[in-house]
Scaffold this active site. Sequence first.
Site, PDB file in Angstrom:
ATOM      1  N   ILE A  32       0.703  -1.144  -0.053  1.00 34.40           N
ATOM      2  CA  ILE A  32       0.001   0.129   0.149  1.00 34.40           C
ATOM      3  C   ILE A  32       0.888   1.130  -0.003  1.00 34.40           C
ATOM      4  O   ILE A  32       0.503   2.269  -0.728  1.00 34.40           O
ATOM      5  CB  ILE A  32      -0.967  -0.118   1.294  1.00 34.40           C
ATOM      6  N   ARG A  86      -3.446   1.890  10.537  1.00 32.90           N
ATOM      7  CA  ARG A  86      -4.173   1.646  11.838  1.00 32.90           C
ATOM      8  C   ARG A  86      -4.453   2.785  12.795  1.00 32.90           C
ATOM      9  O   ARG A  86      -3.317   3.333  13.051  1.00 32.90           O
ATOM     10  CB  ARG A  86      -3.714   0.180  12.449  1.00 32.90           C
ATOM     11  N   GLU A 122     -12.847   1.852  17.006  1.00 33.64           N
ATOM     12  CA  GLU A 122     -14.097   1.903  15.852  1.00 33.64           C
ATOM     13  C   GLU A 122     -14.994   0.948  16.352  1.00 33.64           C
ATOM     14  O   GLU A 122     -14.744  -0.157  16.935  1.00 33.64           O
ATOM     15  CB  GLU A 122     -13.325   1.279  14.807  1.00 33.64           C
ATOM     16  N   HIS A 148     -13.370   4.273   8.253  1.00 36.16           N
ATOM     17  CA  HIS A 148     -12.474   3.143   7.664  1.00 36.16           C
ATOM     18  C   HIS A 148     -13.234   2.582   6.483  1.00 36.16           C
ATOM     19  O   HIS A 148     -13.452   1.588   6.176  1.00 36.16           O
ATOM     20  CB  HIS A 148     -12.593   2.197   8.660  1.00 36.16           C
TER      21      HIS A 148
END
Length: 307
Positions: free
Chosen positions: A150, A226, A255, A273
């Site tokens: 990523i 994260r 979350e 998210h």
Amino acid sequence: MTQIALLGQVPPDVLAALKGDATLVDANELATMVPDARARIALGLSSAMAGAGATVLDLLPGLRRIASVGAGVDAYDASDLPGRGIELCPTPDAMTEDTAEQAVALALALLRRVPANDRFVRQGEWAEARAPLGRRLSGMRVGVVGLGRIGAAAAGKLAALGCEVSYTGRSAKDVPWRFMLQTDALAAAVDLLVLTCAGGDSTRGLVSAEVLDRLGPEGFLVNVSRGSVVDEPALIAALEGGRIAGAALDVFENEPRPDPRFAALSNCILSPHAATSTRENRTGLIAAIRGHLGLAAPHMPAPHAPA
């Protein structure tokens, strides 16, 4: 029909794509099954956020593979699974493009004040004043924390937009961007810090008050990794005190109920998210999950012939 144990929370659309081709056994049902029946279950399904705890794994001595929705593996006990003979199969390839794209989208939204300008127009302020100036992404010095799949994809997109990219990680890689070993030094050298690293104990609180101070009052933060990577109380204090210019967050420590103080910050963009919430992601993700579980690809209807 193939039995699949649900070891943690999985998105409903992924579950719907498996029904009809497999019997999905909820974790609560496992305890009521006779031991021989549980022992015959070889496949499990969970997610990068939920992982799979020892308690549920103890009920499944025959488990041999876990398909996991998401790229992260920090919610799993990597030292425990091999001893149980369990192979963990995450889905990083399905997540890469969308998460990298979200990092760029959040950076642009933050720097060009997209949500703030939307509010400015809706609240009628435009008729009374000019909107505050934003910042140009092109030409900006950007630091990427974590150059895995990523991070590398995000760095490539940012470089293509004219950014001067630097990065940090475990070691230097064969890439055209500058490597810096320490996160605080990277923060001091850039205008925008983009977090794409893995979660877990090794990165918990990596972006500390010290790192934020090194980023400085003209610096911006984007997090698509994260929530645990950031010391959230330190970030809130830095945003409230103007010690950094702004932040855009797709992930949070808690979350789906992040610290309510974030909602009061006008210099912070909040996202639920949602980096991988695209139709294209779901197509690739479901195909990857089915492959890990040994299920045939779903039948896709033939396209209509042109009229």
